[in-house]
Design a protein around this motif. Structure first.
Motif, short mmCIF file in Angstrom:
data_model
loop_
_atom_site.label_atom_id
_atom_site.label_comp_id
_atom_site.label_asym_id
_atom_site.label_seq_id
_atom_site.Cartn_x
_atom_site.Cartn_y
_atom_site.Cartn_z
N GLY A 64 8.47 35.21 5.98
CA GLY A 64 7.90 34.44 4.88
C GLY A 64 8.94 33.80 3.99
N LEU A 65 10.07 33.39 4.57
CA LEU A 65 11.16 32.79 3.81
C LEU A 65 11.10 31.26 3.92
N ASP A 66 10.71 30.60 2.84
CA ASP A 66 10.56 29.15 2.88
C ASP A 66 11.90 28.43 2.78
N LYS A 67 12.81 28.98 1.95
CA LYS A 67 14.11 28.33 1.73
C LYS A 67 15.16 29.40 1.49
N VAL A 68 16.31 29.25 2.14
CA VAL A 68 17.31 30.31 2.11
C VAL A 68 18.72 29.75 1.93
N PHE A 69 19.62 30.63 1.49
CA PHE A 69 21.05 30.39 1.64
C PHE A 69 21.40 30.79 3.06
N LEU A 70 22.16 29.95 3.75
CA LEU A 70 22.40 30.15 5.18
C LEU A 70 23.89 30.07 5.48
N MET A 71 24.39 31.09 6.21
CA MET A 71 25.82 31.13 6.55
C MET A 71 25.99 31.53 8.01
N GLY A 72 26.97 30.91 8.66
CA GLY A 72 27.28 31.28 10.04
C GLY A 72 28.77 31.12 10.32
N HIS A 73 29.30 32.00 11.16
CA HIS A 73 30.71 31.96 11.55
C HIS A 73 30.84 31.54 13.00
N SER A 74 31.67 30.54 13.27
CA SER A 74 32.01 30.11 14.63
C SER A 74 30.74 29.75 15.41
N LEU A 75 30.38 30.51 16.45
CA LEU A 75 29.12 30.27 17.16
C LEU A 75 27.95 30.25 16.17
N GLY A 76 27.93 31.20 15.26
CA GLY A 76 26.88 31.22 14.24
C GLY A 76 26.93 30.01 13.33
N GLY A 77 28.15 29.49 13.10
CA GLY A 77 28.29 28.28 12.30
C GLY A 77 27.65 27.08 12.96
N LYS A 78 27.83 26.99 14.28
CA LYS A 78 27.19 25.90 15.02
C LYS A 78 25.66 26.07 15.00
N THR A 79 25.19 27.32 15.08
CA THR A 79 23.76 27.56 15.02
C THR A 79 23.18 27.12 13.69
N VAL A 80 23.83 27.50 12.58
CA VAL A 80 23.28 27.15 11.26
C VAL A 80 23.38 25.65 11.00
N MET A 81 24.41 25.00 11.54
CA MET A 81 24.49 23.54 11.40
C MET A 81 23.32 22.88 12.12
N ASN A 82 23.03 23.33 13.34
CA ASN A 82 21.91 22.78 14.09
C ASN A 82 20.58 23.04 13.38
N PHE A 83 20.45 24.23 12.80
CA PHE A 83 19.23 24.54 12.06
C PHE A 83 19.10 23.63 10.84
N ALA A 84 20.18 23.45 10.09
CA ALA A 84 20.13 22.69 8.84
C ALA A 84 19.78 21.22 9.06
N VAL A 85 20.30 20.62 10.13
CA VAL A 85 19.98 19.21 10.36
C VAL A 85 18.56 19.04 10.87
N LYS A 86 18.00 20.08 11.51
CA LYS A 86 16.63 19.99 12.01
C LYS A 86 15.60 20.40 10.96
N TYR A 87 15.96 21.39 10.15
CA TYR A 87 15.03 21.90 9.14
C TYR A 87 15.69 21.91 7.76
N PRO A 88 16.09 20.74 7.26
CA PRO A 88 16.83 20.70 5.98
C PRO A 88 16.04 21.26 4.81
N GLU A 89 14.72 21.16 4.88
CA GLU A 89 13.89 21.66 3.78
C GLU A 89 13.90 23.18 3.68
N ARG A 90 14.43 23.86 4.69
CA ARG A 90 14.47 25.33 4.68
C ARG A 90 15.81 25.88 4.16
N VAL A 91 16.77 24.99 3.89
CA VAL A 91 18.11 25.44 3.53
C VAL A 91 18.46 25.02 2.10
N GLU A 92 18.67 26.02 1.25
CA GLU A 92 19.08 25.78 -0.14
C GLU A 92 20.54 25.34 -0.19
N LYS A 93 21.40 26.14 0.40
CA LYS A 93 22.82 25.82 0.53
C LYS A 93 23.30 26.36 1.87
#
Length: 252
Positions: free
Chosen positions: A74-103
């Motif tokens: 039930g998390l509508d908007k979050v702070f999101l962090m990823g390292h290396s592989l995780g960094g690429k994952t969060v970048m892909n998530f942010a460009v697809k679902y920008p409304e879900r990412v606070e920072k």
């Protein structure tokens, strides 16, 4: 896919994703310093840690795994962090679902393509006959023929666990080996996230370079870049206090 995660603390939700060959355990020391101010979600990505294994392994499905977890919590908007592989994952998530990412915080990886450079690690991991290995020391000795750096071997061996037959990998080694090209995949052209974004780079790492700055600006126009002194690619393990300080400063 229902991912394994550990939740702690209270406050605004902060999601952290580990890198290749890692697990959520890699971020315990960081989480301990943030639990008073954030609800921490440390996540095992698919084919890592205690999350399920699957044949499909790319950033598109990993971003959807993340969305499924946010929806379930039930998390509508979050702070999101990823390292290396995780960094690429969060970048892909942010460009697809920008409304879900606070920072957004991306640790030591840029949006560009990276050529495969884990050959010796994969060769070493695949060389181990886990049915014959009698101890972690024996596994380490065999790995040292391929991976001379003790710290890297210790990190990799965190994914080695005991099962009824002896030892087993928590990582899905066959799928990672087969699909390793996907790890270096660039972020889709013309994809952007306009929200506040912090790139954290190890000062001794070459993963984020001067040549990457136009790329950072093109995909993440509202970005900042900070270098962590005396840190390489595993900056959160080498300089945890500095990483936490930069995170606090950025998240507010």
């Amino acid at each position: 896919m229902k991912l394994n995660y550990k939740k702690s603390g209270s406050g605004p939700p902060l999601i952290i994703l580990h890198g290749l060959f890692g697990s959520l355990d890699n971020w315990f020391s960081i989480a301990k310093e943030l639990v008073e101010h954030y609800t921490l979600y440390l996540i095992d990505q698919r084919n890592h840690g205690d999350s399920p294994h699957a044949d499909e392994w790319n950033y598109a499905v990993m971003a959807e795994d993340l969305k499924e977890l946010l929806d379930a919590e039930g998390l509508d908007k979050v702070f999101l962090m990823g390292h290396s592989l995780g960094g690429k994952t969060v970048m892909n998530f942010a460009v697809k679902y920008p409304e879900r990412v606070e920072k957004l915080i991306v640790a030591d990886i840029a949006p560009r393509y990276y050529p495969v450079h884990h050959e010796s690690i994969l060769e070493g991991l695949n060389s181990l006959d886990l049915k014959k290995i009698q101890s972690r020391k024996e596994a380490d000795d065999q790995l040292s023929k391929y991976i001379p750096e003790l710290g890297v071997r210790q990190f990799l061996l965190k994914s080695l666990t005991r099962d009824s037959d002896g030892f087993a990998w928590k990582i899905n080694l066959p799928v990672i080996t087969k699909n390793i090209e996907n790890v270096g995949e660039a972020l889709a052209k013309d994809s952007t996230f306009d929200g506040p974004t912090l790139f954290l780079a190890g000062a001794n790492s070459n993963y984020i370079q001067q040549k990457d700055l136009p790329d950072l600006a093109a995909h993440f126009p509202n970005y900042e870049l900070e270098f962590v002194a005396d840190a390489g690619h595993w900056l959160h393990a080498e300089q945890p206090h500095s990483v936490v300080e930069e995170m606090r400063k950025f998240l507010g």
